[in-house]
Enzyme design. Structure first.
Site, PDB file in Angstrom:
ATOM      1  CG  HIS A  53      -2.007  -0.954   1.214  1.00  0.00           C
ATOM      2  ND1 HIS A  53      -3.211  -0.688   1.819  1.00  0.00           N
ATOM      3  CD2 HIS A  53      -2.124  -2.193   0.677  1.00  0.00           C
ATOM      4  CE1 HIS A  53      -4.021  -1.716   1.665  1.00  0.00           C
ATOM      5  NE2 HIS A  53      -3.379  -2.651   0.973  1.00  0.00           N
ATOM      6  CD  GLU A  55      -2.309   4.330   2.761  1.00  0.00           C
ATOM      7  OE1 GLU A  55      -1.908   3.576   1.830  1.00  0.00           O
ATOM      8  OE2 GLU A  55      -3.518   4.461   3.033  1.00  0.00           O
ATOM      9  CB  CYS A  83      -7.087  -0.043   4.589  1.00  0.00           C
ATOM     10  SG  CYS A  83      -5.399  -0.662   4.764  1.00  0.00           S
ATOM     11  CB  CYS A  86      -2.618   1.916   5.899  1.00  0.00           C
ATOM     12  SG  CYS A  86      -2.081   0.994   4.435  1.00  0.00           S
TER      13      CYS A  86
END
Length: 149
Positions: A53, A55, A83, A86
């Site tokens: 991801h 992040e 999410c 994260c």
């Protein structure tokens, strides 16, 4: 904050890189004392890993740059609401502020993320600012998913 739009535009540049690669177009930038120390975009598909991801990639880059996993004096700009995975990493990295563009469509995820960021047992709550360049952030996601259908 006066620089929120400036840094969100850079996160949007990262999201466009993800879009070009066929990734869900999410971009992230970590800023420390008004200096960008990390930038990333989603790479789940190209790297074949659920952990890629934007992040998480930005946190890893910032930690490497700082030679420290603690990012207490840093802010994360991301085009989409994080999410839960994260959000937990953001909390663990001690980022003091998260600024995101558009909300996730998943109401349950929003509630979980909100709880993670505000938990009293954490080292400190994470300050959250939402809706920065929301239209631009939402448009690229909508275009991506429209093209996939």
């Amino acid at each position: 904050m006066k620089n929120d739009e400036k840094y969100m535009k850079i996160a949007l540049e990262e999201s466009k890189k993800a879009f070009a690669l066929g990734e869900v177009p999410v971009g992230a930038v970590i800023v420390c004392h008004d200096t960008i120390i990390a930038r990333a975009h989603n790479q789940k598909e190209s790297q074949k890993s659920v952990l890629k991801h934007a992040e998480l990639l930005a946190i890893a880059e910032a930690s490497k740059f700082r030679r420290n996993w603690r990012l207490e004096d840093c802010e994360l700009y991301v085009t989409l609401e994080p999410c839960p995975m994260c959000a937990s990493a953001i909390q663990q990295a001690r980022l003091y502020r998260v600024i995101y563009g558009t909300d996730s469509n998943n109401v349950e995820n929003h509630a979980i993320v909100d709880k993670i960021f505000k938990t009293a047992n954490a080292n400190r709550p994470v300050s959250v600012t939402s809706g920065v360049l929301a239209n631009e952030c939402s448009e690229i996601l909508s275009l991506f998913f429209k093209n996939r259908r």
